[in-house]
Each structure stands twice: as C-alpha cells, then as structure tokens.
Design an enzyme around this catalytic site. Structure first.
Site: not given
Ligand code: IFM
Length: 465
Positions: A130, A175, A86, A370, A306, A304
């Site tokens: 992005h 995002e 990606r 991600e 985290y 994504n």
C-alpha cells in the site's frame, strides 16, 4: 403507489449470510514508528520531507501510533462486531532496503497483529503493498524499472513464509493506478515524479509484480488461499451524447479502469488506450510472457470506490483541442453533494460500476476493499462526532452494493475505509476518513456515530439484533 404505512425494506438487509464485513487501514497511514525495529525509509518518508509536498509539512512519523497501540485498535474492530480486518504490511519494515533477508523484528509486529486478530475471531486480510516502497528501490529506479517487480515477488514470498500459515486472504497491491499515476506521472504522491512515460512503465511493472507474486504465493501455499489485487475504479460518464464527450469518457475510463482490468482479467492491454498513449509518445514496456503472468488467475478482485465523474471533450471555451493540439478530456463538475475531498457523492454510479464489472469481466468474485468518506468532523467536548453525513454516505453506498448484487454482481464483502482517522497522504491529517476519531494530541480513539451505525447495521443484517 407506495404503501406509506408499511416500512420499506432496506436493500442492505438483502446482503446474505456469509457476506464479509470489515474495516481497512494501511501501514504508513497509521503505524508511525518509522525508525523502530530496523525499519528503513520508504518513498513516503522521503516525499513528506519535500517542501510543499504534504499539507502543513505533515509526515507519517507518528500517525496513529498504531505500532504501539495495536491491541487496543484490534479491540475496537472486535467491539464493532466485524469479522474481517484489512491491513497492509510495510515493506521497509519487514525487508529493510527492499532486498535480502527478512527483518525478524519487523515481521514480529505483523505476527502479533495476526495472532491478536485471530484470538478475537477476526479474519486477517493482508495487503502486501500500500505504497510504501523502500527508498533504496526507488533510488535504483523505482516502479518504472522492471527489476522492482521481481523485488516485489521476493518480498511477497518472504511475508507469506511468515504469515501464510494463518492468513488466508492476500492482496498483492492496493490501487496500482495511484502508485503509478499519482506517484510517477502527476507528482502528487511519492516519489513525486512527473512523467507520463514513467507512470505507464510503473503501471506495467506493478501489474507484473502482482502476477509474479500471485504465482509465488500459489506455489508456496500448502492449503488453498484467496489471492487477489485491489484496484481503485471510478465511473466516467460522457457529459453529452456528442462524439467528443463520448470519446473523453472512453479515454478516462481507459486510462483509469481498463488499463488495469484488461491485462489482469483478459490478458491484454486495451488497444484504444495503447493508441492514446502512442499519440503521447508513450509505449507500455511489455515483454513476451508478461501478459500471461499478469493475468494469472485470481480468486477475488478488490474494488475501491469513492466517487464517479462526468467527462467532456470540449473546454470552457468550446474548443476540442488544447494548445498543444491534444484532444480535450475534462472532468466536469456536477451540481452534486460532495465530501471534504471535493469528491462527488454518486452511489448509483457505484451500482453501475459493479454491474458493469460482472458483465464485462465475469467469473471473478468482487469484494469492496475500500469505501468511505472524509467530512469536516466537529467533535463535541468529549471527542464524540455525530457524523450523520458519513452515516448517510456509508448507508447509500451499502445500498448501492446490495442493488448491484440484486442485478447480478457477485459482491462478497465490504470494508469501510477507514477504521481510524489517519494520514491522508498529500492532505496530511486534514482529511478524516475514520469511523473512529483519533485525537492526534493524545492519541485517544473515540468511535463516531458512524462506527455505532456500522456495528448495528452488521448485527441487523446478520439477524443478531
Ligand atoms: O486513504 C486512501 C487509501 O490509502 C487508498 N484509497 C483511498 C483512500 C482515501 O483517499
């Protein structure tokens, strides 16, 4: 009691055949070559020059020099045995200034990249945006300005015209919360504005741009393609069962998660968030038809993840209102292991999030676009990093994905962030997320232990031992 003589099955091994395995990167974070082949400045080129905006005054001017080392980097992905890569396209490279015709020299880079990937049997997954907005579009108002959504749809179509014959999976935005809130409301990312109103207008126009682009690409596609968007999601748990803590968690979930998920997947903005914003004097600039456009069906939702967070509705002094009379919404530090970003490591929250997505927003397949972690890597004299902390992070989060699948979440793939150490935005080069180390003095790439662990895990799960 567990039979300790028998090895426990690793949930990762339940990930099915056909599960996508990849790594992700983004243009500004790795490419460098910011003034080559007709590329014009993006908002990040400008922001990096603002004194104090980026750690050590660093920039993406050279980054990982991927623009000149692309075949070598693709070879790394191939050596890891991954099936997908990606990457994002730099808007100011392929359409300098953000409007008008394509720049053939800029497009040629992505053309070569796609061919290089396909030549090695790796599926290209393109992210159109992005965060590198052409500076001219920011000068014309940026994302808070409605016209930027239309400029994005034109740009998307132009990239699709060049690569759509070979690229079958397309993500519009990466995002949007970060672009909108970090960029326009909190001032931590380019373009560095600090206005909640601008942040919310940006969020709406990003979503609108997404919907317009989905429609254009779908109409332009001669064959079926997979279209989607990537959102960064987190969990917001209340610190206690008190009404104030529960409300703080609701508000955080609303502004961080539901403000994006609801319009995309339910064609409406969450009313509680609309009310929270109204209390701040902010209105979402929705026009007739916008929500239908934003909710144009997608084939995949990129997630994504985290970290997770805990929220309290009272401050350290026990007050539930701040000095301006606003409700307190405070993230509470838990006594948990953390990454170098100071992000809490909470893999169970990842499972919770994925299960909740499939419950609250059923019917859309999920791919983890991600997940990964920065740690303070210590290379040996040969440049090798024995990053057991990163291995543990990736393993625990892959287990979390597998458990979510067992609980019914329709997760179809996983991309580790990131292939390479790279430019981590306002942190510059301080924070290293790569599974491959980059020595920025020599541009030498050295796979870390996590890269070998990932390769071996993918092999094992695929039954290729
Ligand atoms: O490096 C970023 C990436 O650009 C977007 N998602 C989060 C990553 C780590 O902060």
């Amino acid at each position: 009691m567990d039979d300790i003589t028998r090895p426990q099955a690793d949930p990762i091994d339940t990930l099915p055949p056909g599960f996508r395995w990849g790594v992700a990167t983004s243009s500004y974070q790795i490419e460098g070559a910011v003034a080559e082949d007709g590329r014009t400045p993006s908002i990040w080129d400008t922001f990096c020059r603002v004194p104090g905006a980026v750690s050590n005054g660093e920039t993406g001017d050279v980054a990982c020099d991927h623009y000149h080392r692309m075949p070598q980097d693709v070879a790394l992905v191939a050596e890891l045995g991954l099936d997908s890569y990606r990457f994002s396209v730099a808007w100011p490279r392929v359409q300098p200034g953000g409007r008008g015709p394509a720049n053939p020299a800029g497009l040629a880079f992505y053309d070569r990249l796609v061919d290089e990937l396909l030549g090695r049997g790796i599926d290209p997954w393109v992210t159109l945006y992005h965060w590198d907005l052409p500076q001219e579009l920011e000068d014309a108002g940026g994302w808070p300005h409605r016209d930027t959504a239309h400029r994005f749809a034109d740009y998307a179509e132009l990239v699709f015209a060049a690569l759509g014959d070979r690229v079958k999976t397309w993500t519009t935005l990466n995002e949007p919360w970060c672009s909108a809130m970090l960029g326009y409301a909190y001032g931590q990312h380019a373009p560095g504005r600090r206005s909640l109103g601008d942040g919310i207008a940006a969020a709406h126009h990003l979503l609108l741009g997404h919907g317009l682009a989905v429609r254009r690409l779908r109409a332009a596609a001669a064959e079926p393609i997979e279209l989607g968007i990537t959102v960064n999601l987190s969990t917001a748990d209340p610190a206690s069962d008190s009404a104030a803590d529960r409300d703080a968690a609701r508000a955080a979930d609303g502004l961080g998660n539901r403000l994006y998920l609801d319009p995309l997947l339910r064609a409406r903005y969450p009313q509680d968030v609309v009310a929270d914003l109204a209390a701040e004097g902010v209105r979402i600039p929705v026009r007739d038809g916008d929500l239908a456009t934003i909710a144009t069906p997608i084939d995949v939702l990129g997630v994504n993840f985290y970290f997770g967070q805990l929220f309290s509705g009272v401050d350290e002094r026990g007050r539930d209102r701040d000095d301006e009379g606003r409700p307190v919404r405070r993230a509470v530090r838990r006594d948990l292991p953390r990454t170098a970003m100071d992000w809490e490591i909470v893999p169970d929250s990842f499972t919770d999030l994925l299960v909740r997505l499939s419950r609250d927003y059923p019917g859309v397949p999920l791919v983890i676009t991600e997940n990964g972690a920065a740690f303070d890597d210590r290379p040996n004299p040969d440049g090798f990093v024995a990053d057991d902390d990163r291995v543990a992070y990736l393993a625990e989060h892959l287990r979390a994905v597998a458990r979510a699948r067992q609980a019914g979440a329709d997760v179809r793939g996983y991309f580790a962030w990131s292939l390479l150490d790279n430019f981590e935005w306002a942190y510059g080069y301080d924070k290293r997320f790569g599974i491959v180390r980059v020595d920025y003095d020599t541009q030498r790439r050295t796979p870390k232990r996590s890269a070998y662990w990932y390769r071996d895990t993918v092999r094992r799960v695929r039954g290729q031992r």
